[in-house]
Write a protein that holds these residues in place. Structure first.
Motif, PDB file in Angstrom:
ATOM      1  N   SER A 149       0.868  -1.186   0.000  1.00  0.00           N
ATOM      2  CA  SER A 149       0.000   0.000   0.000  1.00  0.00           C
ATOM      3  C   SER A 149       0.900   1.230   0.000  1.00  0.00           C
ATOM      4  CB  SER A 149      -0.858  -0.003   1.272  1.00  0.00           C
ATOM      5  OG  SER A 149      -1.380   1.289   1.509  1.00  0.00           O
ATOM      6  N   VAL A 150       0.376   2.361  -0.438  1.00  0.00           N
ATOM      7  CA  VAL A 150       1.165   3.591  -0.302  1.00  0.00           C
ATOM      8  C   VAL A 150       1.395   3.913   1.174  1.00  0.00           C
ATOM      9  CG1 VAL A 150       0.607   4.643  -2.535  1.00  0.00           C
ATOM     10  CG2 VAL A 150      -0.922   5.012  -0.584  1.00  0.00           C
ATOM     11  N   ILE A 191       2.414  -4.649  -5.492  1.00  0.00           N
ATOM     12  CA  ILE A 191       1.709  -3.425  -5.895  1.00  0.00           C
ATOM     13  C   ILE A 191       1.457  -2.607  -4.635  1.00  0.00           C
ATOM     14  CG2 ILE A 191       0.626  -4.288  -8.008  1.00  0.00           C
ATOM     15  CD1 ILE A 191      -1.959  -4.699  -6.269  1.00  0.00           C
ATOM     16  N   ALA A 192       1.450  -1.296  -4.814  1.00  0.00           N
ATOM     17  CA  ALA A 192       1.128  -0.393  -3.705  1.00  0.00           C
ATOM     18  C   ALA A 192      -0.008   0.524  -4.163  1.00  0.00           C
ATOM     19  CB  ALA A 192       2.355   0.414  -3.297  1.00  0.00           C
ATOM     20  N   PRO A 193      -1.248   0.062  -3.965  1.00  0.00           N
ATOM     21  CA  PRO A 193      -2.362   0.917  -4.367  1.00  0.00           C
ATOM     22  C   PRO A 193      -2.460   2.162  -3.489  1.00  0.00           C
ATOM     23  CG  PRO A 193      -3.082  -1.374  -4.096  1.00  0.00           C
ATOM     24  CD  PRO A 193      -1.708  -1.254  -3.489  1.00  0.00           C
ATOM     25  N   GLY A 194      -2.941   3.229  -4.104  1.00  0.00           N
ATOM     26  CA  GLY A 194      -3.355   4.411  -3.345  1.00  0.00           C
ATOM     27  C   GLY A 194      -4.789   4.186  -2.929  1.00  0.00           C
ATOM     28  N   GLU A 226      -8.656  -0.856 -12.426  1.00  0.00           N
ATOM     29  CA  GLU A 226      -7.370  -0.225 -12.779  1.00  0.00           C
ATOM     30  C   GLU A 226      -6.210  -0.929 -12.073  1.00  0.00           C
ATOM     31  OE1 GLU A 226      -8.099   4.383 -13.862  1.00  0.00           O
ATOM     32  OE2 GLU A 226      -8.808   3.812 -11.880  1.00  0.00           O
ATOM     33  N   VAL A 227      -6.488  -1.478 -10.905  1.00  0.00           N
ATOM     34  CA  VAL A 227      -5.471  -2.271 -10.215  1.00  0.00           C
ATOM     35  C   VAL A 227      -5.283  -3.607 -10.949  1.00  0.00           C
ATOM     36  CG1 VAL A 227      -4.838  -3.413  -8.043  1.00  0.00           C
ATOM     37  CG2 VAL A 227      -6.021  -1.200  -7.992  1.00  0.00           C
ATOM     38  N   ALA A 228      -6.396  -4.216 -11.335  1.00  0.00           N
ATOM     39  CA  ALA A 228      -6.335  -5.529 -12.007  1.00  0.00           C
ATOM     40  C   ALA A 228      -5.505  -5.448 -13.294  1.00  0.00           C
ATOM     41  CB  ALA A 228      -7.745  -6.027 -12.301  1.00  0.00           C
ATOM     42  N   LYS A 229      -5.615  -4.334 -14.003  1.00  0.00           N
ATOM     43  CA  LYS A 229      -4.878  -4.191 -15.278  1.00  0.00           C
ATOM     44  C   LYS A 229      -3.364  -4.149 -15.041  1.00  0.00           C
ATOM     45  CE  LYS A 229      -8.315  -3.769 -18.242  1.00  0.00           C
ATOM     46  NZ  LYS A 229      -8.740  -2.793 -19.170  1.00  0.00           N
ATOM     47  N   ASP A 248       3.486   1.468  -7.672  1.00  0.00           N
ATOM     48  CA  ASP A 248       2.436   2.300  -7.074  1.00  0.00           C
ATOM     49  C   ASP A 248       1.294   2.472  -8.077  1.00  0.00           C
ATOM     50  OD1 ASP A 248       4.288   2.535  -5.090  1.00  0.00           O
ATOM     51  OD2 ASP A 248       4.423   4.720  -5.124  1.00  0.00           O
ATOM     52  N   ILE A 249       0.082   2.334  -7.584  1.00  0.00           N
ATOM     53  CA  ILE A 249      -1.110   2.550  -8.432  1.00  0.00           C
ATOM     54  C   ILE A 249      -1.947   3.575  -7.679  1.00  0.00           C
ATOM     55  CG2 ILE A 249      -3.027   1.418  -9.647  1.00  0.00           C
ATOM     56  CD1 ILE A 249      -1.561  -1.293  -8.974  1.00  0.00           C
TER      57      ILE A 249
END
Ligand SMILES: NC(=O)c1ccc[n+]([C@@H]2O[C@H](COP(=O)([O-])OP(=O)(O)OC[C@H]3O[C@@H](n4cnc5c(N)ncnc54)[C@H](O)[C@@H]3O)[C@@H](O)[C@H]2O)c1
Length: 256
Positions: A149-150, A191-194, A226-229, A248-249
């Motif tokens: 995560s962010v 991945i580090a989603p926002g 958008e994360v899945a892509k 980062d997403i």
């Protein structure tokens, strides 16, 4: 170097009944992958399974708590009998406990809540990696995506310290394993989603999310798809020289 088409691939997704995990399940099933879904929410998991099976997708599911290694082992054995070797793992399930919409500060936090978050977010990530990697080594092929995560990079008052601590630890685990497993053609990335619009995030209310939106160059929350892509790219052959990275997403929030 061995590559495999996505349509021949099998992916285990934890936390697949809701939010980002559900989007991953839908997206990967649409790409022709066999999806093995894990979640501890029985009703929502059964619904997601039915929804995908009704559309003719290749789906298997197992209801369990990822925090418990022996339960994960039972899930792994179930899937192995059902669909065989699983070459792709997305460790997605995670929790961020709130109390009336807010995260506890350190002086309010119970040791039990701290332990539970470590058990789910960190040990839960370890468990399926530990179970799947021996077969990946044997097949000289594997893709592992861990969900940070962010909050691992910067102070976010909206989460508690157990959350940011476990999400930072996941980055350490990712980098170590990328080093350890690269020689077996196993890629390990994170991945580090926002802020992504899921039930976890909507729990805190509009004002908090609006503050994040105001600080985000793209001026909005992200969507689970958008994360899945991005995860699709990371598990595909297109990222064959990418390992040990954290993507980062976050719509430009916190550029590092
Ligand atoms: N949504 C965001 O803004 C955001 C931002 C950064 C990171 N993340 C991370 O992305 C991941 C998914 O988040 P989300 O927003 O989709 O969450 P969510 O709460 O919407 O969905 C999480 C899913 O995981 C399942 N789950 C939770 N604990 C489990 C356990 N112990 N065993 C099995 N299943 C379990 C839940 O039942 C649920 O279906 C989490 O790791 C989260 O920390 C989310």
């Amino acid at each position: 170097m061995q590559t495999r088409l996505l349509s021949d691939r099998k992916v285990l997704i934890t936390g697949a009944a809701n939010g980002i995990g559900a989007a991953l399940a839908e997206h990967f099933a649409q790409l022709g992958m066999t999806v093995a879904l894990v979640d501890y929410h029985a009703d929502r998991l059964a619904e997601k399974h039915r929804e995908l099976a009704d559309q003719g997708y290749k789906v298997s599911s197992y209801c369990t708590d990822i925090a418990d290694f022996s339960k994960c082992q039972a899930a792994y054995e179930y899937f192995y009998n059902e669909i065989g070797f699983i070459d792709t793992l997305v460790n997605n399930a995670g929790i961020s406990p709130k109390h009336e919409g807010s995260a506890h500060k350190i002086w309010q936090l119970s040791p039990e809540e701290w332990q539970r978050v470590v058990d789910v977010n960190l040990n839960g990530t370890f468990n399926f990696i530990r179970l799947l990697v021996p077969q990946m080594i044997e097949h000289k092929f594997g893709k592992i995506i861990n969900t940070s995560s962010v909050a691992a990079h910067a102070y976010l008052p909206v989460v508690a310290c157990h959350y940011s601590t476990t999400k930072a630890a996941i980055i350490g685990l990712t980098r170590h394993l990328a080093g350890e497993l690269g020689t077996y053609n196993i890629h390990v990335n994170a991945i580090a989603p926002g802020r992504i619009e899921t039930p976890m995030v909507l729990e805190v209310g509009d004002q908090v999310n609006q503050r994040v939106i105001d600080d985000t160059p793209l001026g909005r929350l992200g969507s689970p798809m958008e994360v899945a892509k991005v995860v699709e790219f990371l598990v595909s052959n297109d990222s064959s020289f990418v390992t040990g990275q954290v993507v980062d997403i976050a719509g430009g929030w916190l550029m590092r």
